[in-house]
Design a protein around this motif. Structure first.
Motif, PDB file in Angstrom:
ATOM      1  N   HIS A  74     -95.050 -47.877  66.547  1.00 50.57           N
ATOM      2  CA  HIS A  74     -95.301 -48.261  67.937  1.00 50.57           C
ATOM      3  C   HIS A  74     -95.792 -49.699  68.073  1.00 50.57           C
ATOM      4  CE1 HIS A  74     -95.138 -43.891  68.180  1.00 50.57           C
ATOM      5  NE2 HIS A  74     -94.942 -44.005  69.482  1.00 50.57           N
ATOM      6  N   GLY A  75     -96.325 -50.257  66.985  1.00 51.53           N
ATOM      7  CA  GLY A  75     -96.806 -51.633  67.035  1.00 51.53           C
ATOM      8  C   GLY A  75     -95.728 -52.673  66.785  1.00 51.53           C
ATOM      9  N   ARG A  76     -94.530 -52.247  66.414  1.00 52.77           N
ATOM     10  CA  ARG A  76     -93.422 -53.178  66.193  1.00 52.77           C
ATOM     11  C   ARG A  76     -93.074 -53.894  67.502  1.00 52.77           C
ATOM     12  NH1 ARG A  76     -89.300 -51.997  62.214  1.00 52.77           N
ATOM     13  NH2 ARG A  76     -87.845 -52.601  63.857  1.00 52.77           N
ATOM     14  N   GLY A  77     -92.704 -55.160  67.401  1.00 51.52           N
ATOM     15  CA  GLY A  77     -92.378 -55.928  68.596  1.00 51.52           C
ATOM     16  C   GLY A  77     -91.251 -55.335  69.417  1.00 51.52           C
ATOM     17  N   ASP A  78     -90.245 -54.761  68.726  1.00 45.61           N
ATOM     18  CA  ASP A  78     -89.100 -54.229  69.459  1.00 45.61           C
ATOM     19  C   ASP A  78     -89.415 -52.900  70.155  1.00 45.61           C
ATOM     20  OD1 ASP A  78     -89.368 -53.121  66.940  1.00 45.61           O
ATOM     21  OD2 ASP A  78     -87.237 -53.090  66.482  1.00 45.61           O
TER      22      ASP A  78
END
Length: 356
Positions: A74-78
């Motif tokens: 969930h912390g990924r930029g995409d």
């Protein structure tokens, strides 16, 4: 009344709101499920989910509901960027327009893209495409990182000498044995540094530890620095200026420049958004100060998710002396009796603004 006279318009009784859009780092474990709670069944969320499916990406509804929260996912930029946009949009659409009017919109970092949507310079779907694309580009390149450090005291009062010392470290360390180090964001009473691993490591060694600082920001690239030149080139190829229009609500960008409904050139707005904005420092503090001075809002609203931007906003307002604020304690007193800063990620504050 003569045939040429005009009726005198009555002043609006609505409270004037400045909307401050959040950036990355605001959707965390506590915020998981927020989008489902506030936007499930909405037509616009269904469209966003369809756009994600077309790209072979998990939908926002799946990420917010079916997929257990994991920071690595969930912390990924995409993933994080469109989730934050959707949560912010849901909150803003829920504001009771019979009681409140939005007088201006600004944002922090990625929040600038969201501001374009809330100010109607981009449609909801075009803003989603912009945010989803930029999140993907940032995630796939993940060039460099960010580190956060305060320059105010524990009562959020400015310490100019500490600020000067922190900024001098950039000049001292940049270029030292392959180090790259830049100012990334001027964030209220904090500075966000961007750099490569060598630069951030050297900076960490120089900074006196205090509480949770220096804080490395998870899965953040060196946003708003020259290290994003390759992302800028790719973004300008993928995202044409065509969807950009004249905003219906004034926007204040990361330099403190005002984009008004009467004077904005859409192509210039595109050029800034996918040009200077990506590779030079984002001055959120100045953006907020200009917004408050120019539009004198009755209240400042940070739509969800979360409430982590509230401290930085309060610190900037203390620097400005807004409503006589001069310390963290004074801010807390104001918030207790009649909150002038409303974070919609805090449910009881959200209730102030939504239709009863």
């Amino acid at each position: 009344m003569s045939e040429h006279s005009q009726p005198v318009s009555q002043p609006s009784t609505k409270e004037r709101l400045l909307i401050v859009c959040p950036g990355r780092g605001t959707y965390n474990q506590a915020e998981w499920g927020t989008l489902t709670r506030h936007a499930a069944g909405s037509e616009w969320l269904a469209r966003f989910d369809a756009l994600r499916r077309e790209q072979g990406q998990p939908t926002l509804s799946e990420l917010d509901g079916d997929t257990p929260f994991r920071l690595s996912v969930h912390g990924r930029g995409d993933h994080a960027s469109p989730l934050i946009y959707a949560c912010t949009l849901a909150d803003t659409l829920a504001i009771d327009r019979e009681r409140y009017e939005i007088c201006a919109v600004t944002g922090n970092s990625m929040g600038w893209y969201i501001a374009l949507a809330l100010g109607d310079a981009l449609s909801q779907d075009d803003a989603f495409t912009l945010i989803n694309t930029m999140g993907h580009l940032m995630q796939t390149s993940l060039n460099g990182g960010q580190l956060l450090y305060p320059w105010v005291d524990d009562q959020w009062r400015p310490q100019p000498e500490r600020r000067r010392e922190l900024l001098s470290l950039i000049e001292e360390l940049h270029g030292q044995d392959g180090s790259e180090l830049y100012l990334s964001i001027d964030l209220g009473g904090m500075l966000v540094f961007g750099g490569n691993e060598a630069g951030l490591k050297r900076l960490t060694e120089k900074l006196p530890p205090m509480e949770r600082f220096p804080m490395r920001l998870h899965q953040h690239a060196a946003f708003h620095t020259p290290m994003q030149e390759s992302v800028k080139a790719e973004a300008r190829q993928r995202l044409p200026a065509t969807p950009f229009g004249v905003p219906e609500v004034p926007l204040i960008d990361g330099r403190g420049k005002l984009w008004s409904p009467w004077s904005t050139d859409p192509e210039t707005l595109w050029d800034y958004t996918l040009g200077e904005q990506l590779v030079t420092p984002y001055d959120f503090t100045t953006a907020l100060k200009v917004s408050v001075r120019e539009f004198a809002p009755d209240r400042i609203v940070i739509p969800g998710p979360g409430a982590t931007l509230g401290g930085a906003v309060a610190q900037a307002l203390i620097q400005l002396g807004w409503w006589g604020l001069n310390s963290k304690a004074a801010f807390q007193d104001m918030q207790r009796d009649d909150p002038r800063l409303i974070s919609m990620g805090i449910e009881e504050q959200r209730e102030w603004l939504v239709k009863k």
